[in-house]
Design a protein around this motif. Structure first.
Motif, PDB file in Angstrom:
ATOM      1  N   THR A   1       4.887  67.346 -35.972  1.00 42.64           N
ATOM      2  CA  THR A   1       4.933  66.998 -37.390  1.00 42.64           C
ATOM      3  C   THR A   1       6.007  65.942 -37.650  1.00 42.64           C
ATOM      4  O   THR A   1       5.808  65.000 -38.417  1.00 42.64           O
ATOM      5  N   LYS A   2       7.152  66.100 -36.981  1.00 37.58           N
ATOM      6  CA  LYS A   2       8.209  65.093 -37.126  1.00 37.58           C
ATOM      7  C   LYS A   2       7.733  63.741 -36.610  1.00 37.58           C
ATOM      8  O   LYS A   2       7.993  62.696 -37.203  1.00 37.58           O
ATOM      9  N   MET A   3       7.031  63.789 -35.473  1.00 41.13           N
ATOM     10  CA  MET A   3       6.522  62.541 -34.911  1.00 41.13           C
ATOM     11  C   MET A   3       5.529  61.881 -35.866  1.00 41.13           C
ATOM     12  O   MET A   3       5.553  60.660 -36.061  1.00 41.13           O
ATOM     13  N   LYS A   4       4.681  62.714 -36.496  1.00 41.91           N
ATOM     14  CA  LYS A   4       3.691  62.165 -37.434  1.00 41.91           C
ATOM     15  C   LYS A   4       4.397  61.514 -38.620  1.00 41.91           C
ATOM     16  O   LYS A   4       3.990  60.445 -39.084  1.00 41.91           O
ATOM     17  N   ASP A   5       5.477  62.170 -39.104  1.00 38.26           N
ATOM     18  CA  ASP A   5       6.229  61.588 -40.222  1.00 38.26           C
ATOM     19  C   ASP A   5       6.811  60.224 -39.835  1.00 38.26           C
ATOM     20  O   ASP A   5       6.804  59.286 -40.628  1.00 38.26           O
ATOM     21  N   VAL A   6       7.331  60.150 -38.586  1.00 40.91           N
ATOM     22  CA  VAL A   6       7.890  58.870 -38.129  1.00 40.91           C
ATOM     23  C   VAL A   6       6.801  57.806 -38.057  1.00 40.91           C
ATOM     24  O   VAL A   6       6.997  56.656 -38.458  1.00 40.91           O
ATOM     25  N   TYR A   7       5.611  58.199 -37.545  1.00 45.70           N
ATOM     26  CA  TYR A   7       4.499  57.247 -37.455  1.00 45.70           C
ATOM     27  C   TYR A   7       4.042  56.790 -38.836  1.00 45.70           C
ATOM     28  O   TYR A   7       3.667  55.627 -39.023  1.00 45.70           O
ATOM     29  N   VAL A   8       4.086  57.730 -39.809  1.00 45.64           N
ATOM     30  CA  VAL A   8       3.665  57.359 -41.176  1.00 45.64           C
ATOM     31  C   VAL A   8       4.623  56.316 -41.750  1.00 45.64           C
ATOM     32  O   VAL A   8       4.199  55.339 -42.382  1.00 45.64           O
ATOM     33  N   LYS A   9       5.922  56.537 -41.513  1.00 50.61           N
ATOM     34  CA  LYS A   9       6.915  55.614 -42.069  1.00 50.61           C
ATOM     35  C   LYS A   9       7.069  54.351 -41.224  1.00 50.61           C
ATOM     36  O   LYS A   9       7.512  53.321 -41.721  1.00 50.61           O
ATOM     37  N   ASN A  10       6.731  54.465 -39.930  1.00 49.76           N
ATOM     38  CA  ASN A  10       6.840  53.308 -39.027  1.00 49.76           C
ATOM     39  C   ASN A  10       5.530  53.155 -38.256  1.00 49.76           C
ATOM     40  O   ASN A  10       5.426  53.585 -37.098  1.00 49.76           O
ATOM     41  N   PRO A  11       4.498  52.570 -38.878  1.00 51.32           N
ATOM     42  CA  PRO A  11       3.173  52.479 -38.223  1.00 51.32           C
ATOM     43  C   PRO A  11       3.214  51.728 -36.896  1.00 51.32           C
ATOM     44  O   PRO A  11       2.355  51.954 -36.046  1.00 51.32           O
TER      45      PRO A  11
ATOM     46  N   ASP B   1       5.649  83.093 -27.183  1.00 52.65           N
ATOM     47  CA  ASP B   1       4.589  82.080 -27.119  1.00 52.65           C
ATOM     48  C   ASP B   1       4.327  81.477 -28.492  1.00 52.65           C
ATOM     49  O   ASP B   1       4.119  80.264 -28.622  1.00 52.65           O
ATOM     50  N   ILE B   2       4.346  82.333 -29.518  1.00 53.60           N
ATOM     51  CA  ILE B   2       4.120  81.829 -30.879  1.00 53.60           C
ATOM     52  C   ILE B   2       5.245  80.880 -31.275  1.00 53.60           C
ATOM     53  O   ILE B   2       5.011  79.806 -31.853  1.00 53.60           O
ATOM     54  N   GLN B   3       6.491  81.282 -30.952  1.00 56.07           N
ATOM     55  CA  GLN B   3       7.627  80.435 -31.297  1.00 56.07           C
ATOM     56  C   GLN B   3       7.535  79.085 -30.592  1.00 56.07           C
ATOM     57  O   GLN B   3       7.850  78.041 -31.172  1.00 56.07           O
ATOM     58  N   LYS B   4       7.088  79.129 -29.336  1.00 54.84           N
ATOM     59  CA  LYS B   4       6.946  77.894 -28.576  1.00 54.84           C
ATOM     60  C   LYS B   4       5.902  76.979 -29.219  1.00 54.84           C
ATOM     61  O   LYS B   4       6.106  75.761 -29.347  1.00 54.84           O
ATOM     62  N   GLU B   5       4.768  77.577 -29.626  1.00 53.49           N
ATOM     63  CA  GLU B   5       3.721  76.785 -30.283  1.00 53.49           C
ATOM     64  C   GLU B   5       4.231  76.201 -31.598  1.00 53.49           C
ATOM     65  O   GLU B   5       3.955  75.054 -31.941  1.00 53.49           O
ATOM     66  N   MET B   6       5.005  77.015 -32.341  1.00 53.15           N
ATOM     67  CA  MET B   6       5.532  76.525 -33.618  1.00 53.15           C
ATOM     68  C   MET B   6       6.537  75.394 -33.403  1.00 53.15           C
ATOM     69  O   MET B   6       6.601  74.450 -34.195  1.00 53.15           O
ATOM     70  N   ASP B   7       7.335  75.509 -32.333  1.00 52.08           N
ATOM     71  CA  ASP B   7       8.273  74.425 -32.025  1.00 52.08           C
ATOM     72  C   ASP B   7       7.514  73.126 -31.732  1.00 52.08           C
ATOM     73  O   ASP B   7       7.910  72.048 -32.192  1.00 52.08           O
ATOM     74  N   GLN B   8       6.413  73.258 -30.964  1.00 47.63           N
ATOM     75  CA  GLN B   8       5.612  72.069 -30.677  1.00 47.63           C
ATOM     76  C   GLN B   8       4.993  71.501 -31.954  1.00 47.63           C
ATOM     77  O   GLN B   8       4.931  70.288 -32.146  1.00 47.63           O
TER      78      GLN B   8
ATOM     79  N   ILE C   1      21.964  66.569 -25.974  1.00 45.21           N
ATOM     80  CA  ILE C   1      22.245  67.990 -26.224  1.00 45.21           C
ATOM     81  C   ILE C   1      20.967  68.825 -26.186  1.00 45.21           C
ATOM     82  O   ILE C   1      21.045  70.049 -26.218  1.00 45.21           O
ATOM     83  N   GLU C   2      19.805  68.171 -26.105  1.00 42.48           N
ATOM     84  CA  GLU C   2      18.552  68.931 -26.004  1.00 42.48           C
ATOM     85  C   GLU C   2      17.494  68.014 -25.388  1.00 42.48           C
ATOM     86  O   GLU C   2      17.287  66.899 -25.845  1.00 42.48           O
ATOM     87  N   GLU C   3      16.837  68.503 -24.316  1.00 42.43           N
ATOM     88  CA  GLU C   3      15.832  67.717 -23.614  1.00 42.43           C
ATOM     89  C   GLU C   3      14.548  67.584 -24.428  1.00 42.43           C
ATOM     90  O   GLU C   3      14.300  68.342 -25.366  1.00 42.43           O
ATOM     91  N   ASP C   4      13.735  66.632 -24.023  1.00 45.18           N
ATOM     92  CA  ASP C   4      12.401  66.457 -24.584  1.00 45.18           C
ATOM     93  C   ASP C   4      11.553  67.679 -24.244  1.00 45.18           C
ATOM     94  O   ASP C   4      11.386  68.049 -23.087  1.00 45.18           O
ATOM     95  N   LYS C   5      11.010  68.344 -25.273  1.00 50.79           N
ATOM     96  CA  LYS C   5      10.178  69.540 -25.050  1.00 50.79           C
ATOM     97  C   LYS C   5       8.707  69.197 -24.912  1.00 50.79           C
ATOM     98  O   LYS C   5       7.844  70.066 -25.005  1.00 50.79           O
ATOM     99  N   GLY C   6       8.406  67.952 -24.675  1.00 52.67           N
ATOM    100  CA  GLY C   6       7.023  67.542 -24.543  1.00 52.67           C
ATOM    101  C   GLY C   6       6.489  66.861 -25.785  1.00 52.67           C
ATOM    102  O   GLY C   6       5.330  66.462 -25.841  1.00 52.67           O
ATOM    103  N   ASP C   7       7.349  66.727 -26.823  1.00 51.49           N
ATOM    104  CA  ASP C   7       6.892  66.119 -28.066  1.00 51.49           C
ATOM    105  C   ASP C   7       7.291  64.646 -28.185  1.00 51.49           C
ATOM    106  O   ASP C   7       7.019  64.014 -29.185  1.00 51.49           O
ATOM    107  N   GLY C   8       7.972  64.114 -27.168  1.00 51.27           N
ATOM    108  CA  GLY C   8       8.342  62.704 -27.199  1.00 51.27           C
ATOM    109  C   GLY C   8       9.664  62.413 -27.872  1.00 51.27           C
ATOM    110  O   GLY C   8      10.014  61.257 -28.073  1.00 51.27           O
ATOM    111  N   TRP C   9      10.445  63.478 -28.218  1.00 54.52           N
ATOM    112  CA  TRP C   9      11.730  63.288 -28.903  1.00 54.52           C
ATOM    113  C   TRP C   9      12.840  63.981 -28.135  1.00 54.52           C
ATOM    114  O   TRP C   9      12.646  65.076 -27.601  1.00 54.52           O
ATOM    115  N   THR C  10      14.000  63.368 -28.092  1.00 55.38           N
ATOM    116  CA  THR C  10      15.173  63.929 -27.422  1.00 55.38           C
ATOM    117  C   THR C  10      16.311  63.999 -28.432  1.00 55.38           C
ATOM    118  O   THR C  10      16.534  63.071 -29.197  1.00 55.38           O
TER     119      THR C  10
END
Length: 576
Positions: free
Chosen positions: A379-389, A367-374, A535-544
């Motif tokens: 965090t990756k999504m936030k970085d993309v939003y910062v660079k691409n508002p 469960d902890i690993q799953k939360e950390m993956d999310q 090669i990896e489905e969207d885990k609920g974070d909006g990225w594939t």
């Protein structure tokens, strides 16, 4: 040559023409009946496949602890493999239904329309030829009757002339008039004879053409049409069998899989698993010592009092502790039977308790690993939003990141608590082992000192194993890890995730709906309409996660692509 041609044809009379019309109509009705038969067979295959799939699904293991326990045994795993093979077996019957539809039903439906049109055209030509010859026959009869009538008129005119010529009382003018009338009638008879002779010759030619050329040709076309229909039915009947034969190799593989699953059952392994699942960890009781009552006769009653017997029991006697727990029911644990037991599993024997605690720790770490993956994904999504508002507001991700941080903190506290209980039970085990002590995921993160106030072992008066529950049982951690308020600072780079990682198999494909520049590290650029491998489905974070070729892979926004996942796990493609 004409006779030979006539012998090859069905018939050349009107009666047979009508019979052939009925016969060819019956042939069309037969094609319609056979098409309906194949449709019903296809529906049976679909329904059968559906029932087989439902049966396989019905007996699939449910997501509960009991089924997880059963999965340890080879015969249970064999049954699961059999169910999966049965599901694939059902898929082959769906293939049969699809092929029957595409290779027979659709083909025959189209052919029926062509057959009806062709038959209608041939019989239209036949009826037209029949009407023409009948019309010619009527005209011939008309010419014949006119010639007959003119001949009779000429005879009468000739007789009248001869009568007038012999009568001396008739004037010469009347005789001349009768002669001219007789000549005219003879000329008309001669003309009618010529017309009749000419038309008779024409009719005979037309009749010859009708019965030896036109009708035989029409009948030959009908015969060819009928033979093609019969041949087409034969091809469809062969296809009907071939559709079944085509799936036999795969059906055979499914059956081979079931056989292999059955052969994988290992009774001794399952028997050992029973021992592993239910062994308690208790030491066997020692030998019961001989009590010499002959010496007790010399003692006073007070020496054999209950208090004295207690003193005797309190003396250490090696392994002889009188623990007859395997054969005695504990009446004090009725409440535990009604519920799931205490959180620390203190109602279980040591070995079973250790396994339960270890299993709980593994679940918490997952469960902890799953939360950390999310957290990493957000965090990756936030970085993309910062660079691409233009793609989104970075601040919109913060509430979810905060919630995940709190969840990780709670789960880590639970991990410390269960690790404390696990350490306690392992210390009390007859043979201490650290092989199953920790999962190892968070030992470097949690430098905490755990003090355990768990329930103490008690021995009930009847000799059975019990542990007293303490409602205030808890693990006090001297230090608690505090989640980083800014997850972006601890988020590993994308490159770290891809280092030393095996090439993942592709699980599907996708098509880019919009262009994506992919400037951020770890992402990959997209061109509109481009096809890539997933090669990896969207885990609920909006990225594939996708791959372009052997050296190019990364994350893309899920909303920018159209995903086509593989439906059959056995047929998953691997990138070459």
């Amino acid at each position: 040559m004409v006779e030979e041609r006539m012998g090859d044809c069905w018939s050349y009379t009107k009666d047979q023409f009508d019979n052939l019309e009925k016969h060819t109509q019956w042939g069309i009705e037969f094609v319609e009946k056979y098409t309906k038969f194949v449709k019903e067979r296809s529906e049976i295959e679909i329904n059968y496949a559906k029932q087989i799939r439902n049966l396989s699904k019905k007996y699939q293991p449910k997501k509960n602890s009991r089924e997880e326990e059963e999965s340890k045994y080879t015969f249970c795993r064999s049954f699961l493999l059999t169910l999966n093979e049965l599901n694939d077996y059902a898929g082959q019957h769906e293939v049969i239904a699809e092929n029957l539809t595409s290779q027979i039903i659709t083909d025959l439906t189209r052919y029926l329309q062509e057959l009806k049109t062709e038959r209608k055209s041939h019989f239209h030509d036949g009826r037209k030829a029949q009407q023409h010859i009948e019309s010619s026959w009527k005209q011939l009869e008309s010419c014949k009757r006119r010639f007959e009538r003119d001949c009779k008129e000429a005879d009468r005119a000739q007789q009248y002339f001869e009568k007038m010529d012999a009568d001396i009382n008739v004037t010469k003018a009347d005789v001349e008039k009768a002669r001219q009338q007789a000549q005219m009638r003879h000329q008309m008879a001669a003309d009618s004879k010529g017309d009749y002779s000419s038309y008779l010759q024409k009719f005979n030619q037309e009749q010859n053409d009708h019965y030896y050329t036109i009708i035989p040709n029409i009948f030959q076309k009908l015969q060819d049409m009928e033979e093609k229909r019969i041949e087409r039915i034969g091809v469809c009947m062969k296809t009907f069998a071939d559709v079944d034969r085509q799936v036999l190799p795969i059906v055979g593989k499914c059956l081979d899989g079931m056989t292999k699953a059955a052969e994988s059952i290992e009774p001794k392994t399952d028997s050992k698993q029973v021992v592993e699942s239910y062994k308690s960890g208790f030491e066997p009781p020692g030998d019961v010592e001989f009590e010499d009552y002959g010496q007790a006769m010399k003692r006073t009653v007070s020496e054999t009092s209950l208090s004295n017997s207690r003193e005797v029991k309190e003396k250490p006697t090696g392994k002889s502790k009188g623990k007859l727990w395997p054969f005695i029911k504990n009446k004090n644990k009725l409440s535990l039977k009604l519920g799931s037991g205490p959180e620390d599993f203190s109602h279980l024997p040591p070995e079973q308790r250790r396994k339960k605690l270890q299993g709980k720790l593994d679940e918490l770490n997952k469960d902890i690993q799953k939360e950390m993956d999310q957290r990493d994904a957000l965090t990756k999504m936030k970085d993309v939003y910062v660079k691409n508002p233009q793609m989104g507001d970075p601040a919109s991700v913060d509430p979810r990141l905060s919630e995940i941080a709190q969840n990780i903190e709670k789960l880590q506290y639970e991990v410390q608590k269960f690790e404390g209980w696990l350490a306690e039970v392992e210390e009390k085990m007859p043979s201490k082992s650290d092989t199953h002590r920790r999962s190892g995921i968070y030992e470097t993160q949690n430098n905490t000192t755990v003090s355990n106030n768990c329930a103490q072992d008690r021995e009930s008066p009847d000799g059975s194993y019990t542990e007293e529950q303490n409602s205030e049982t808890q693990v006090k951690a001297t230090t608690m890890p505090v989640p980083n308020p800014n997850p972006t600072s601890t988020t590993p780079d994308f490159d770290d995730e891809f280092d030393d990682e095996e090439t993942l198999p592709t699980i599907g494909t996708c098509k880019a709906l919009y262009p994506f520049e992919g400037h951020n590290e770890g992402t990959i650029a997209l061109a509109e309409g481009e096809l890539l491998y997933i090669i990896e489905e969207d885990k609920g974070d909006g990225w594939t996660r996708v791959r372009r070729n052997e050296d190019e892979e990364g994350y893309v926004p899920t909303s920018y692509i159209e995903v086509f996942l593989e439906t059959n796990a056995k047929g998953a493609m691997t990138y070459i």
